[in-house]
Design an enzyme around this catalytic site. Structure first.
Site, PDB file in Angstrom:
ATOM      1  N   HIS A  77      67.656  30.159  77.397  1.00  0.00           N
ATOM      2  CA  HIS A  77      68.488  30.684  76.297  1.00  0.00           C
ATOM      3  C   HIS A  77      69.493  31.709  76.824  1.00  0.00           C
ATOM      4  CE1 HIS A  77      68.214  30.201  71.809  1.00  0.00           C
ATOM      5  NE2 HIS A  77      69.173  31.083  71.889  1.00  0.00           N
ATOM      6  N   SER A 124      76.902  24.369  67.632  1.00  0.00           N
ATOM      7  CA  SER A 124      75.721  25.154  67.283  1.00  0.00           C
ATOM      8  C   SER A 124      75.431  25.084  65.784  1.00  0.00           C
ATOM      9  CB  SER A 124      75.947  26.618  67.685  1.00  0.00           C
ATOM     10  OG  SER A 124      74.953  27.459  67.153  1.00  0.00           O
ATOM     11  N   THR A 174      66.724  22.975  69.944  1.00  0.00           N
ATOM     12  CA  THR A 174      66.289  24.186  70.633  1.00  0.00           C
ATOM     13  C   THR A 174      64.866  24.555  70.239  1.00  0.00           C
ATOM     14  OG1 THR A 174      68.568  25.005  70.735  1.00  0.00           O
ATOM     15  CG2 THR A 174      66.802  26.625  71.007  1.00  0.00           C
ATOM     16  N   ILE A 189      77.179  27.562  71.257  1.00  0.00           N
ATOM     17  CA  ILE A 189      77.261  29.023  71.220  1.00  0.00           C
ATOM     18  C   ILE A 189      77.389  29.465  69.763  1.00  0.00           C
ATOM     19  CG2 ILE A 189      78.596  31.069  71.861  1.00  0.00           C
ATOM     20  CD1 ILE A 189      77.310  29.882  74.276  1.00  0.00           C
ATOM     21  N   GLY A 190      76.492  30.330  69.324  1.00  0.00           N
ATOM     22  CA  GLY A 190      76.569  30.833  67.960  1.00  0.00           C
ATOM     23  C   GLY A 190      77.796  31.703  67.743  1.00  0.00           C
ATOM     24  N   ARG A 247      78.504  30.764  78.270  1.00  0.00           N
ATOM     25  CA  ARG A 247      79.375  31.920  78.075  1.00  0.00           C
ATOM     26  C   ARG A 247      80.789  31.708  78.617  1.00  0.00           C
ATOM     27  NH1 ARG A 247      74.251  34.267  78.890  1.00  0.00           N
ATOM     28  NH2 ARG A 247      73.759  35.988  77.464  1.00  0.00           N
ATOM     29  N   GLN A 291      73.548  20.844  67.920  1.00  0.00           N
ATOM     30  CA  GLN A 291      72.348  21.617  68.251  1.00  0.00           C
ATOM     31  C   GLN A 291      71.698  22.116  66.973  1.00  0.00           C
ATOM     32  OE1 GLN A 291      72.393  25.279  67.822  1.00  0.00           O
ATOM     33  NE2 GLN A 291      70.185  25.309  68.233  1.00  0.00           N
TER      34      GLN A 291
END
Length: 387
Positions: free
Chosen positions: A283, A111, A160, A83-84, A338, A132
């Site tokens: 995504h 990330s 990704t 997660i960014g 999330r 990632q």
């Protein structure tokens, strides 16, 4: 009951608390999707259409949720997805997430655009984690980050591939996170921050520095996430093809997982270039809207590739029962996105740990009440056939 006084029991509970605690522009960055958010909603709602088949009078006194993946045994078939800007939702948030995943013995995926760097996350424990990465225009930067990942013991790369262009996320635009350089946008952001004094104290001040730790050397004068945006936008490479993945495979000695697969054809192509795994992913509904929910395509993709590669699923997972359903439909593993960040924002590492424990218990209960005691026995037989 006020969401801040709520004792959280589910992902939605953590989401409600997070919405109250973090600035609106950050919450919407986490919570939102592209365009009308059709796929974002479908990712979650599609699980509700999958019905389980209850089975009784089986000896389910001992239930084992553990699975083996790439030679490592994990406590359940799930890890924490990349997660960014995770560190904007809790002080040094990626460190808290890594510690929580370590405690439950599941993988954590860092990330590229995390707040904490590879080197900082590696200091949490001696347990390996996954990394990632995107294909940047600057291939030298790609090689450097791969070497840094190797240097700290990363042996699994999640690459990704669904970012040829950036999806349009209207919530971010409305809240000033993208295109918010106008005076009005800056004022809205300032007012929103002022309304969250606890976040300012714990994360805004206590979680510094707010840079993308993995990218600092490429944007040396940056001091906050906004400063990296222009560089990242410039680095999005729309020329990337499977030839570039072949090059990546030739220089990366560890496990290679291709993230962003939604069709059987692309899954087969990933096998041909030597991917050890794929992530069936849209995504999180943040790129191309109106594509399939991932749970709706995972079965066909697994049938297409069989055992030639490992099939991982992300998107829409909000409970342990969702993980159970994904596994029953053919996924070899899942990634929770999330949900873990909602928990981080709501209550830090402890909340992530509690949420993951809840997920594991939900898998155990789903197994027991469908007559399954070993995770490897979970398959389509636990699902009620659709009419």
């Amino acid at each position: 009951m006020s969401s801040l006084n709520l004792v959280p029991a589910s992902t939605e509970d953590y989401r409600r608390i997070a919405e109250r605690k973090v600035p609106r522009f950050l919450f919407d960055y986490l919570d939102g999707g592209s365009y009308s958010e059709t796929t974002l909603r479908a990712n979650v709602s599609a699980y509700q259409d999958i019905t389980l088949k209850q089975t009784v009078l089986k000896d389910v006194s001992s239930v084992d949720t553990s699975v083996e993946l790439f030679g490592t045994t994990y406590s359940m078939p799930a890890g924490l997805a990349p997660i960014g800007m995770g560190g904007m939702f809790g002080a040094r948030g990626e460190l808290q997430a890594k510690a929580a995943s370590d405690a439950l013995n599941i993988p954590f995926v860092l990330s590229t655009v995390a707040i904490c760097s590879l080197e900082e996350v590696a200091q949490v424990s001696d347990k390996s984690f996954w990394f990632q990465l995107y294909m940047l225009r600057d291939r030298g930067a790609v090689q450097q980050m791969l070497q840094r990942a190797q240097n700290v013991g990363v042996d699994t790369l999640v690459f990704t591939v669904d970012l040829a262009v950036l999806g349009a996320r209207y919530r971010d635009k409305r809240n000033g996170l993208s295109g918010g350089t106008s005076l009005g946008g800056r004022l809205r952001t300032a007012l929103n921050l002022a309304s969250k004094p606890s976040w300012i104290k714990s994360v805004g001040l206590g979680g510094k520095p707010h840079t993308f730790g993995n990218l600092e050397e490429y944007v040396p004068n940056a001091s906050r996430p906004d400063d990296f945006q222009a560089w990242i936008t410039q680095q999005v490479d729309s020329t990337v093809t499977w030839k570039d993945i072949e090059w990546l495979r030739s220089i990366w000695p560890g496990k290679l997982i291709i993230k962003g697969i939604l069709t059987e054809e692309d899954a087969k192509q990933a096998v041909q270039v030597g991917a050890d795994g794929i992530v069936v992913s849209n995504h999180g509904g943040r790129q191309l809207d109106c594509v399939d929910a991932t749970i709706n395509v995972v079965s066909d993709i697994k049938s297409a590739v069989g055992d030639a590669t490992t099939v991982i699923l992300d998107g829409g997972i909000r409970s342990g029962q969702d993980i159970f359903k994904a596994y029953a439909l053919g996924a070899d593993f899942t990634l929770i996105g999330r949900s873990w960040v909602y928990a981080l924002a709501a209550g830090g590492q402890r909340a992530i740990t509690d949420l993951l424990a809840t997920f594991k218990a939900e898998i155990e209960i789903s197994m027991a009440l469908t007559g399954i005691t070993q995770s490897q026995d979970i398959d389509h037989r636990v699902l009620k056939a659709r009419a």
